[in-house]
Design a protein around this motif. Structure first.
Motif, PDB file in Angstrom:
ATOM      1  N   MET A  28     -25.575 -48.202   1.949  1.00 26.73           N
ATOM      2  CA  MET A  28     -25.706 -47.497   3.232  1.00 26.73           C
ATOM      3  C   MET A  28     -27.154 -47.507   3.717  1.00 26.73           C
ATOM      4  O   MET A  28     -27.411 -47.681   4.920  1.00 26.73           O
ATOM      5  N   THR A  29     -28.092 -47.351   2.792  1.00 24.43           N
ATOM      6  CA  THR A  29     -29.512 -47.415   3.160  1.00 24.43           C
ATOM      7  C   THR A  29     -29.852 -48.803   3.694  1.00 24.43           C
ATOM      8  O   THR A  29     -30.531 -48.942   4.718  1.00 24.43           O
ATOM      9  N   ALA A  30     -29.371 -49.840   3.017  1.00 23.23           N
ATOM     10  CA  ALA A  30     -29.625 -51.213   3.461  1.00 23.23           C
ATOM     11  C   ALA A  30     -28.989 -51.465   4.827  1.00 23.23           C
ATOM     12  O   ALA A  30     -29.577 -52.134   5.684  1.00 23.23           O
ATOM     13  N   GLN A  31     -27.799 -50.921   5.053  1.00 23.58           N
ATOM     14  CA  GLN A  31     -27.134 -51.092   6.344  1.00 23.58           C
ATOM     15  C   GLN A  31     -27.932 -50.423   7.462  1.00 23.58           C
ATOM     16  O   GLN A  31     -28.115 -50.998   8.534  1.00 23.58           O
ATOM     17  N   ARG A  32     -28.422 -49.203   7.216  1.00 19.59           N
ATOM     18  CA  ARG A  32     -29.227 -48.516   8.238  1.00 19.59           C
ATOM     19  C   ARG A  32     -30.492 -49.312   8.552  1.00 19.59           C
ATOM     20  O   ARG A  32     -30.871 -49.454   9.717  1.00 19.59           O
ATOM     21  N   GLN A  33     -31.147 -49.851   7.517  1.00 18.36           N
ATOM     22  CA  GLN A  33     -32.352 -50.649   7.733  1.00 18.36           C
ATOM     23  C   GLN A  33     -32.026 -51.910   8.530  1.00 18.36           C
ATOM     24  O   GLN A  33     -32.758 -52.286   9.445  1.00 18.36           O
ATOM     25  N   LEU A  34     -30.929 -52.560   8.198  1.00 14.49           N
ATOM     26  CA  LEU A  34     -30.512 -53.758   8.928  1.00 14.49           C
ATOM     27  C   LEU A  34     -30.261 -53.444  10.399  1.00 14.49           C
ATOM     28  O   LEU A  34     -30.707 -54.172  11.289  1.00 14.49           O
ATOM     29  N   LEU A  35     -29.579 -52.343  10.674  1.00 11.98           N
ATOM     30  CA  LEU A  35     -29.323 -51.955  12.064  1.00 11.98           C
ATOM     31  C   LEU A  35     -30.619 -51.650  12.806  1.00 11.98           C
ATOM     32  O   LEU A  35     -30.766 -51.999  13.979  1.00 11.98           O
TER      33      LEU A  35
END
Length: 80
Positions: A28-35
């Motif tokens: 989820m942290t990686a997804q937020r950073q990607l977004l």
């Protein structure tokens, strides 16, 4: 023996659950950073395009002393 083994299975299940929760949190942290990164990459060209369109619609534009100026001689973006 049966009660001890069941406790070990529950402990193992708890550890596996903790590992899964940590992995999900990392994803989820990686997804937020990607977004955030995608959003920035999309906004930057749009901002440059909007500035270019604003400059194109404001009349003649010149570059003077490292600063873009409009037909009124004021630096681009100046409200004074």
């Amino acid at each position: 023996v049966g009660a001890g083994r069941g406790g070990d299975e529950i402990a193992a299940l708890g550890r596996d659950f903790d590992v899964m929760a940590e992995r999900i949190e990392g994803l989820m942290t990686a997804q937020r950073q990607l977004l955030r990164d995608i959003s920035h990459e999309l906004r930057s060209p749009l901002t440059r395009l909007n500035v270019a369109l604003d400059l194109a619609g404001s009349g003649p534009v010149r570059r003077s002393k490292g600063c873009w100026t409009g037909s009124n001689g004021r630096p681009y973006g100046s409200t004074i």
